[in-house]
Design a protein around this motif. Structure first.
Motif, mmCIF file in Angstrom:
data_model
loop_
_atom_site.group_PDB
_atom_site.id
_atom_site.type_symbol
_atom_site.label_atom_id
_atom_site.label_comp_id
_atom_site.label_asym_id
_atom_site.label_seq_id
_atom_site.Cartn_x
_atom_site.Cartn_y
_atom_site.Cartn_z
ATOM 1 N N GLN A 1 -7.626 -0.117 -0.737
ATOM 2 C CA GLN A 1 -8.224 -0.256 0.116
ATOM 3 C C GLN A 1 -8.989 -0.925 0.859
ATOM 4 O O GLN A 1 -9.618 -1.857 0.901
ATOM 5 N N THR B 1 0.701 -1.563 -0.028
ATOM 6 C CA THR B 1 0.233 0.120 0.222
ATOM 7 C C THR B 1 0.631 0.858 0.221
ATOM 8 O O THR B 1 0.329 2.653 -0.633
ATOM 9 N N ASP C 1 -5.499 -1.510 -5.378
ATOM 10 C CA ASP C 1 -4.968 -2.194 -3.592
ATOM 11 C C ASP C 1 -6.392 -3.141 -3.725
ATOM 12 O O ASP C 1 -7.370 -2.920 -2.700
HETATM 13 MG MG LIG Z 1 -1.923 -2.602 2.567
#
Ligand SMILES: [Mg+2]
Ligand SMILES: Nc1ncnc2c1ncn2[C@@H]1O[C@H](COP(=O)(O)OP(=O)(O)OP(=O)(O)O)[C@@H](O)[C@H]1O
Lengths: 236, 437
Positions: A90, A45, A166
């Motif tokens: 994410q 990330t 993500d």
């Molecule tokens: Mg991550």
């Protein structure tokens, strides 16, 4: 084209220093579809955040389309994010007060598109993710998978040159995950460069190339192959 | 983008109605306090005849005692009013485009037809009173110079008096009975409420104008008693009205309309010459000190805006500042509470400026809503003031400019309160706030 050389990112809190990225070098060519894998906490990330100009590196050099963007000011970075980059975060990171339509509208607003253009883009991208019928629903009225698809629609509505995703299939069942992968593959075929972080080796295999991140560095090691295990077995 | 920001602001305010109401309430309280005091202050201090300020001059002559000045706090000020004979002499002889000499009296109006008589406050004035002070007529007109010279029994009624006597209809040509005498109505005023009552600040500066107007000459021929202030300094026997006419007591107001600097100069040298002549007759023991005042200067000389209301004004603004400071805290916590959404906007390409403006629009909206609330509170405050002080009646009406000023002030207060919170929120670093799960 995206080119990172010897990138360093250190998070400092009062107690600890985390070297999230150390001497991280990677190049992604125009039109590529790259999958990034690696254990939790390895820095995936962090890499995407720097690639997407959400964070600045503490060292190294980052060039986007040949321009040094590691040292740009805040507004310039916001402008590049808005015009060239599509994010699928994410978490879904939808704005809870806004309905599906308005959520997809957010990046387009700052892009300065006229109303008719925005509407057409929103409708087209929601159609692509199969949510055209839910435009006036609030995020809280949608399932996790539907919210993820709204996030994807938001990322692609502006036709970005780079799509940074993500774990976009992390919340979806395998059928839906495959559909999303088909969608990403289609978007990539139309010319968008895609960097996809995923834990799913099966999905990773569909990319042109895999990058494995370990301890904040790109490793040459092909983890699944090295262990001699079939990727499908790892999924099961 | 403004429409978009307004929509976002509205959504955001709806999300936390309690805090929104609290913020609006806090600013509204401050605005209510300031509009109440500002209205009183504004009505106290505005020049009601600003359009003629430069040509009108209040005339003063210093006929006061050799031993002490008229106003020991301001020894340079000549007395605010004039004696009968000086006022009359100057009115008859001085070179001016227009001149009015006047005083107050009171009479009993007899409506007849079994209705009870009532007291009317009367202004005795020469005919230039009406054109000089832009007095508006509903019916008819004022009298002319001939009526002044002959002391004709003609009357001009205020709108209220015409309402009481004639039910508000056109009463020109009708007869009104005052103290047993008959007067012919030749004019009825339209609504006329100069605040403060600039032309006679010595007799109730915030009073309404008189109920009825009569030619000045009638005051002498009918020996009408004074109803306003009479100030005297000289030990004189004052057995009756005749003595008062000949005395050094002051009870008349004199105004001149002087249209050019040359005219002002001519008038000034005339009254200086007049006083010099009088000095030879043993009057005017002080040095020559005759002053002409524009309306603005006249209001300032009389300190029409009291110190109290000035203090009150400062206090109410301090109160507003406290309210604004409270709102700063509320806004800060609100904005930071919604930092997640802001982080998303930033991540998707909103610049700091765009986030800043979005939040300023939100606080501007809070301010505007508070302005409306504040006006309502201000109206309540003014009504309360009216109950407390009945003489404040006419000071306590919100006018259009005050209404607009209150809303503008509220928006400004909102923006001031929002400046720091908006600045803080626009510097949110998106990565730190984005959810990862
Ligand atoms: Mg991550
Ligand atoms: N804002 C931050 N402050 C402090 N440490 C951080 C911050 N963000 C990330 N880290 C740390 O940096 C390292 C890399 O984090 P990162 O989020 O990039 O991992 P990841 O590979 O994306 O993991 P996952 O697969 O669980 O999402 C981790 O050790 C993490 O704890």
């Amino acid at each position: 084209m995206l080119d990172m050389q010897h990138i360093i990112k250190v998070y400092r809190t009062d107690l600890v220093e985390t070297h999230a990225l150390r001497d991280f070098s990677v190049t992604v060519a125009e039109g590529e579809f790259v999958a990034v894998t690696g254990p939790s906490g390895s820095g995936k990330t962090t890499f995407l955040n720097i690639a997407g100009l959400l964070e600045t590196p503490d060292g190294g050099r980052y060039q986007l389309d040949g321009d040094d963007v590691g040292t740009l000011g805040d507004d310039a970075r916001a402008g590049i994010r808005n015009q060239r980059i599509g994010f699928i975060f994410q978490g879904f990171n939808l704005i809870p007060d806004l309905d599906v339509f308005d959520n997809v509208d957010v990046p387009l607003r700052y892009r300065g598109f006229v109303t008719r253009d925005r509407r057409a883009r929103i409708e087209r991208s929601l159609e692509l993710v199969g949510l055209a019928a839910r435009m006036r629903h609030l995020p809280s009225q949608l399932s996790g998978g539907q919210q993820q698809r709204v996030a994807i629609a938001r990322a692609i509505a502006g036709d970005p040159r780079f799509l940074l995703a993500d774990e976009p299939t992390g919340n979806l069942d395998s059928l839906m995950a495959r559909q999303i992968m088909d969608l990403l593959a289609e978007i990539n075929r139309q010319g968008t460069t895609i960097v996809l972080v995923t834990h799913d080796p099966e999905l990773a295999r569909r990319a042109h190339r895999n990058i494995h991140v370990m301890d904040g560095q790109v490793t040459d090691l092909k983890p699944y192959a090295a262990r001699g295990a079939a990727p499908d077995a790892a999924v099961a | 983008m403004l429409g978009y920001y307004l929509r976002l602001a509205w959504l955001s305010l709806k999300r936390t109605p309690a805090i929104t109401l609290l913020m609006i309430g806090a600013i509204a309280l401050g605005i209510g306090a300031t509009t109440t005091t500002l209205t009183v202050y504004h009505r106290m201090s505005t020049n009601p005849i600003a359009q003629r300020n430069d040509v009108l001059r209040a005339v003063t002559l210093d006929n006061w005692s050799a031993d002490r000045p008229w106003d020991t706090d301001h020894p340079d000020n000549a007395p605010a009013e004039l004696t009968y004979r000086d006022a009359l002499a100057i009115a008859q002889g001085a070179p001016a485009s227009r001149l009015v000499v006047m005083r107050k009296t009171s009479l009993t109006a007899e409506p007849g037809a079994g209705r009870p008589p009532f007291l009317v406050v009367v202004r005795l004035a020469t005919h230039d009173f009406f054109p000089m002070f832009d007095v508006p007529f509903a019916y008819g007109a004022g009298w002319d110079g001939k009526a002044d010279r002959d002391g004709e029994p003609v009357a001009v009624l205020s709108k209220e008096t015409n309402g009481k006597l004639f039910g508000g209809e056109n009463s020109v040509g009708k007869i009104v009975r005052l103290d047993g005498r008959e007067y012919r109505v030749i004019g009825v005023l339209a609504d006329w409420q100069p605040t403060p009552k600039f032309y006679d600040l010595n007799n109730g500066e915030y009073d309404t104008p008189e109920d009825l107007f009569l030619p000045f000459a009638l005051g002498a021929t009918l020996e009408l008693q004074p109803a306003g202030n009479v100030n005297c300094w000289k030990p004189e026997t004052l057995a009756g009205l005749r003595d008062l006419f000949g005395s050094e007591c002051i009870w008349h107001q004199l105004w001149a309309e002087l249209r050019t600097p040359a005219e002002v100069e001519r008038f000034q040298s005339y009254i200086d010459g007049y006083v010099a002549e009088q000095k030879k007759l043993g009057r005017f023991p002080r040095r020559i000190n005759n002053r002409l005042y524009t309306v603005d200067e006249w209001l300032a000389r009389h300190e029409v805006v009291g110190r109290d209301s000035r203090v009150l004004l400062v206090v109410s603004f301090a109160f507003l500042a406290v309210c604004v400071l409270n709102v700063v805290g509320l806004l800060l916590s609100r904005f930071l509470g919604a930092a997640g959404a802001t982080a998303i906007r930033r991540a998707l390409g909103a610049s700091r400026g765009e986030i800043f403006r979005q939040h300023l629009v939100e606080v501007g909206l809070v301010g505007a809503l508070a302005g409306i609330g504040g006006l309502a509170l201000g109206a309540v405050g003014l009504t309360a003031l009216q109950q407390l002080y009945s003489s404040y009646d006419r000071l306590t009406q919100l006018d259009l400019s005050m209404t607009l000023a209150a809303i503008a002030l509220a928006v400004l207060a909102g923006l001031l309160a929002g400046l720091y919170p908006a600045w803080r929120i626009c510097r949110v670093q998106p990565a730190g706030y984005l959810k990862t799960q």
